[in-house]
Design a protein around this motif. Sequence first.
Motif, PDB file in Angstrom:
ATOM      1  N   TRP A 173      -3.722 -27.648 -33.326  1.00 22.99           N
ATOM      2  CA  TRP A 173      -2.744 -27.194 -34.497  1.00 22.99           C
ATOM      3  C   TRP A 173      -3.422 -26.000 -35.229  1.00 22.99           C
ATOM      4  N   LEU A 174      -5.504 -26.792 -34.910  1.00 20.96           N
ATOM      5  CA  LEU A 174      -6.033 -26.071 -36.686  1.00 20.96           C
ATOM      6  C   LEU A 174      -6.550 -24.558 -35.727  1.00 20.96           C
ATOM      7  N   MET A 175      -6.660 -23.989 -34.657  1.00 21.16           N
ATOM      8  CA  MET A 175      -6.666 -22.860 -33.912  1.00 21.16           C
ATOM      9  C   MET A 175      -5.677 -21.867 -34.459  1.00 21.16           C
ATOM     10  N   PRO A 176      -4.726 -22.730 -34.010  1.00 22.13           N
ATOM     11  CA  PRO A 176      -3.375 -21.599 -34.451  1.00 22.13           C
ATOM     12  C   PRO A 176      -3.086 -21.152 -35.891  1.00 22.13           C
ATOM     13  N   LEU A 177      -3.503 -22.260 -36.355  1.00 22.61           N
ATOM     14  CA  LEU A 177      -3.432 -22.437 -38.281  1.00 22.61           C
ATOM     15  C   LEU A 177      -3.863 -21.372 -38.102  1.00 22.61           C
ATOM     16  N   VAL A 193      -8.310 -20.597 -28.215  1.00 22.78           N
ATOM     17  CA  VAL A 193      -6.325 -20.708 -27.886  1.00 22.78           C
ATOM     18  C   VAL A 193      -6.142 -20.662 -27.025  1.00 22.78           C
ATOM     19  N   TYR A 194      -6.339 -19.455 -26.865  1.00 18.70           N
ATOM     20  CA  TYR A 194      -5.351 -19.660 -25.102  1.00 18.70           C
ATOM     21  C   TYR A 194      -6.460 -20.467 -23.937  1.00 18.70           C
ATOM     22  N   VAL A 195      -7.587 -20.233 -24.252  1.00 19.96           N
ATOM     23  CA  VAL A 195      -8.209 -21.070 -23.291  1.00 19.96           C
ATOM     24  C   VAL A 195      -7.795 -23.373 -23.663  1.00 19.96           C
ATOM     25  N   ASN A 196      -7.592 -23.330 -24.648  1.00 23.64           N
ATOM     26  CA  ASN A 196      -7.630 -24.332 -25.016  1.00 23.64           C
ATOM     27  C   ASN A 196      -6.234 -24.583 -24.162  1.00 23.64           C
ATOM     28  N   GLY A 197      -5.034 -23.966 -24.541  1.00 23.35           N
ATOM     29  CA  GLY A 197      -3.751 -24.273 -24.215  1.00 23.35           C
ATOM     30  C   GLY A 197      -3.413 -25.314 -22.665  1.00 23.35           C
ATOM     31  N   TYR A 198      -4.107 -23.826 -21.884  1.00 22.07           N
ATOM     32  CA  TYR A 198      -4.327 -24.557 -20.441  1.00 22.07           C
ATOM     33  C   TYR A 198      -5.304 -25.283 -20.061  1.00 22.07           C
ATOM     34  N   MET A 199      -6.220 -25.710 -20.734  1.00 24.98           N
ATOM     35  CA  MET A 199      -7.476 -26.944 -20.439  1.00 24.98           C
ATOM     36  C   MET A 199      -6.360 -27.480 -20.637  1.00 24.98           C
ATOM     37  N   ARG A 200      -5.732 -28.006 -21.693  1.00 26.05           N
ATOM     38  CA  ARG A 200      -4.887 -28.894 -22.082  1.00 26.05           C
ATOM     39  C   ARG A 200      -4.085 -29.601 -21.697  1.00 26.05           C
ATOM     40  N   ILE A 201      -3.430 -27.976 -20.688  1.00 25.31           N
ATOM     41  CA  ILE A 201      -1.648 -29.017 -19.334  1.00 25.31           C
ATOM     42  C   ILE A 201      -2.680 -29.642 -18.681  1.00 25.31           C
ATOM     43  N   ASN A 202      -4.055 -29.045 -18.013  1.00 25.68           N
ATOM     44  CA  ASN A 202      -4.945 -28.981 -16.736  1.00 25.68           C
ATOM     45  C   ASN A 202      -4.818 -30.468 -17.258  1.00 25.68           C
ATOM     46  N   LYS A 203      -5.582 -30.756 -18.452  1.00 26.07           N
ATOM     47  CA  LYS A 203      -6.307 -32.364 -18.617  1.00 26.07           C
ATOM     48  C   LYS A 203      -5.080 -33.570 -18.867  1.00 26.07           C
ATOM     49  N   ASP A 204      -4.258 -33.098 -19.063  1.00 28.48           N
ATOM     50  CA  ASP A 204      -2.973 -34.037 -20.421  1.00 28.48           C
ATOM     51  C   ASP A 204      -2.616 -34.210 -19.285  1.00 28.48           C
ATOM     52  N   LEU A 205      -1.692 -33.598 -18.123  1.00 27.24           N
ATOM     53  CA  LEU A 205      -0.276 -34.055 -17.538  1.00 27.24           C
ATOM     54  C   LEU A 205      -1.222 -34.305 -16.288  1.00 27.24           C
ATOM     55  N   SER A 227       3.470 -22.671 -15.233  1.00 27.48           N
ATOM     56  CA  SER A 227       4.371 -21.517 -15.030  1.00 27.48           C
ATOM     57  C   SER A 227       5.277 -21.172 -16.460  1.00 27.48           C
ATOM     58  N   THR A 228       5.725 -22.344 -16.652  1.00 25.23           N
ATOM     59  CA  THR A 228       6.167 -22.337 -18.626  1.00 25.23           C
ATOM     60  C   THR A 228       5.529 -21.517 -19.467  1.00 25.23           C
ATOM     61  N   VAL A 229       4.563 -22.330 -19.856  1.00 29.49           N
ATOM     62  CA  VAL A 229       3.123 -21.607 -20.483  1.00 29.49           C
ATOM     63  C   VAL A 229       3.072 -20.156 -19.963  1.00 29.49           C
ATOM     64  N   SER A 230       3.152 -19.739 -19.205  1.00 20.61           N
ATOM     65  CA  SER A 230       2.574 -18.233 -18.778  1.00 20.61           C
ATOM     66  C   SER A 230       4.418 -17.768 -18.785  1.00 20.61           C
ATOM     67  N   VAL A 231       4.984 -18.050 -19.268  1.00 18.76           N
ATOM     68  CA  VAL A 231       6.436 -16.849 -19.359  1.00 18.76           C
ATOM     69  C   VAL A 231       6.491 -17.445 -20.213  1.00 18.76           C
ATOM     70  N   ALA A 232       6.281 -18.226 -21.340  1.00 19.46           N
ATOM     71  CA  ALA A 232       6.179 -18.394 -23.118  1.00 19.46           C
ATOM     72  C   ALA A 232       5.100 -17.579 -23.289  1.00 19.46           C
ATOM     73  N   ASP A 233       3.750 -17.307 -22.793  1.00 15.01           N
ATOM     74  CA  ASP A 233       3.043 -16.185 -22.972  1.00 15.01           C
ATOM     75  C   ASP A 233       3.044 -14.991 -23.009  1.00 15.01           C
ATOM     76  N   SER A 234       3.577 -14.481 -21.721  1.00 17.34           N
ATOM     77  CA  SER A 234       4.937 -12.829 -21.905  1.00 17.34           C
ATOM     78  C   SER A 234       5.420 -13.020 -22.819  1.00 17.34           C
ATOM     79  N   LEU A 235       6.230 -14.034 -22.937  1.00 15.60           N
ATOM     80  CA  LEU A 235       7.066 -13.598 -24.436  1.00 15.60           C
ATOM     81  C   LEU A 235       6.800 -13.402 -25.710  1.00 15.60           C
ATOM     82  N   GLY A 236       5.510 -14.479 -25.712  1.00 18.72           N
ATOM     83  CA  GLY A 236       4.861 -14.232 -27.025  1.00 18.72           C
ATOM     84  C   GLY A 236       4.112 -13.309 -27.350  1.00 18.72           C
TER      85      GLY A 236
END
Length: 103
Positions: A1-5, A42-54, A64-73
Motif C-alpha cells: 500500500w506504500l506506492m499508491p499512498l 504500481v501497475y507492474v507490481n499489481g499484476y506481478m502480485r496476482i501472478n505470484k500470489d494466486l 481479467s478483473t484487474v484489466s476491467v478495473a484498470d479501465s474503469l479507474g
Amino acid sequence: WLMPLLQCVNLVFFYFVAVYHFWYNDLLLVVCFYVGLLGGSVYVNGYMRINKDLPLAKREFALSTVSVADSLGIVFADLSGLFIQSCLYESNGISGSVVSCPI
C-alpha cells in the motif's frame, strides 16, 4: 500500500504547486520522472502480485478483473481530472473550463 499512498501524496503536491506556484524550474521535471516511474511500478507490481500470489485456477479471472478495473479507474481519473482542472483554472484566473469547480 506504500506506492499508491505515494501517488496520492504526489497528487496533493502537484496540486499545491499548480495553485501556489512555489516551485517552477527545470528540477520539477525530475519529480515528474519519479511520478512516472512510480506509476509504472504500481501497475507492474499489481499484476506481478496476482501472478505470484494466486493459484492458477483463479489467476485468469483475477487478471481479467484487474484489466476491467484498470479501465474503469482511467475513466474515473479522467472525470475527476475535469473537476480538478476547473478548480485549478479558477484559482489561477483562467477561463474556459468545461465544468465548474465544485468547491
